[in-house]
Write a protein that holds these residues in place. Structure first.
Motif, mmCIF file in Angstrom:
data_model
loop_
_atom_site.group_PDB
_atom_site.id
_atom_site.type_symbol
_atom_site.label_atom_id
_atom_site.label_comp_id
_atom_site.label_asym_id
_atom_site.label_seq_id
_atom_site.Cartn_x
_atom_site.Cartn_y
_atom_site.Cartn_z
ATOM 1 N N LYS A 14 44.100 35.696 37.160
ATOM 2 C CA LYS A 14 44.708 36.938 37.606
ATOM 3 C C LYS A 14 44.614 37.968 36.472
ATOM 4 C CE LYS A 14 48.336 36.852 40.469
ATOM 5 N NZ LYS A 14 49.729 36.801 40.945
ATOM 6 N N THR A 16 45.599 41.569 37.071
ATOM 7 C CA THR A 16 46.852 42.298 37.287
ATOM 8 C C THR A 16 47.601 41.606 38.427
ATOM 9 O OG1 THR A 16 45.886 43.839 38.887
ATOM 10 C CG2 THR A 16 45.812 44.494 36.569
ATOM 11 N N LYS A 17 48.608 42.297 38.976
ATOM 12 C CA LYS A 17 49.434 41.695 40.011
ATOM 13 C C LYS A 17 48.641 41.229 41.220
ATOM 14 C CE LYS A 17 53.471 42.642 42.836
ATOM 15 N NZ LYS A 17 54.460 43.644 43.233
ATOM 16 N N SER A 18 47.671 42.040 41.657
ATOM 17 C CA SER A 18 46.896 41.672 42.851
ATOM 18 C C SER A 18 45.397 41.729 42.630
ATOM 19 C CB SER A 18 47.284 42.594 44.015
ATOM 20 O OG SER A 18 46.973 43.924 43.674
ATOM 21 N N TYR A 20 42.107 39.884 40.853
ATOM 22 C CA TYR A 20 41.635 38.639 40.259
ATOM 23 C C TYR A 20 40.250 38.837 39.646
ATOM 24 C CZ TYR A 20 45.411 36.458 42.845
ATOM 25 O OH TYR A 20 46.644 36.109 43.320
#
Length: 114
Positions: A14, A16-18, A20
């Motif tokens: 990952k 960042t948060k969303s 990949y």
């Protein structure tokens, strides 16, 4: 010495948060392929060509609504490789069956109480 066993071997990296790492690699691979074929596109259509493939790529990288924990490109891949010979029956009358079952249970409870 105590060894710990990892819970997930196939976890995605990952950024960042969303976002990949796999998504970034796919995005740049598609951009590379699209840029290799832009010499075959008329000069007036170059900008719509890139906008179209940017939109398609972003759509395929979004999470799928039908398959949890999968991306849209997984859904299309599953659609393309599914067996056309196998038959999977669907319960098209699920609501009617549930209502009939509830009515039967109510009548059974009423007959026991009498």
């Amino acid at each position: 010495m105590r060894y710990t066993i990892p819970k997930s071997v196939k976890s995605e990296i990952k950024i960042t948060k969303s976002l990949y790492l796999k998504d970034i690699v796919i995005f740049f691979a598609v951009f590379f392929i699209v840029s290799r074929f832009d010499s075959y596109i008329h000069k007036i259509l170059i900008i719509p060509y890139y906008i179209f493939f940017l939109g398609i790529t972003l759509y395929f990288l979004l999470p799928s609504l039908n398959n949890p924990k999968k991306r849209n490109y997984h859904s299309y891949y599953y659609f393309l490789i599914k067996s056309k010979v196998k038959y999977h029956s669907l319960d098209v009358h699920a609501i009617e069956n549930e209502i009939a079952l509830n009515k039967a249970n109510i009548q059974e409870v009423n007959s026991i109480g009498e």
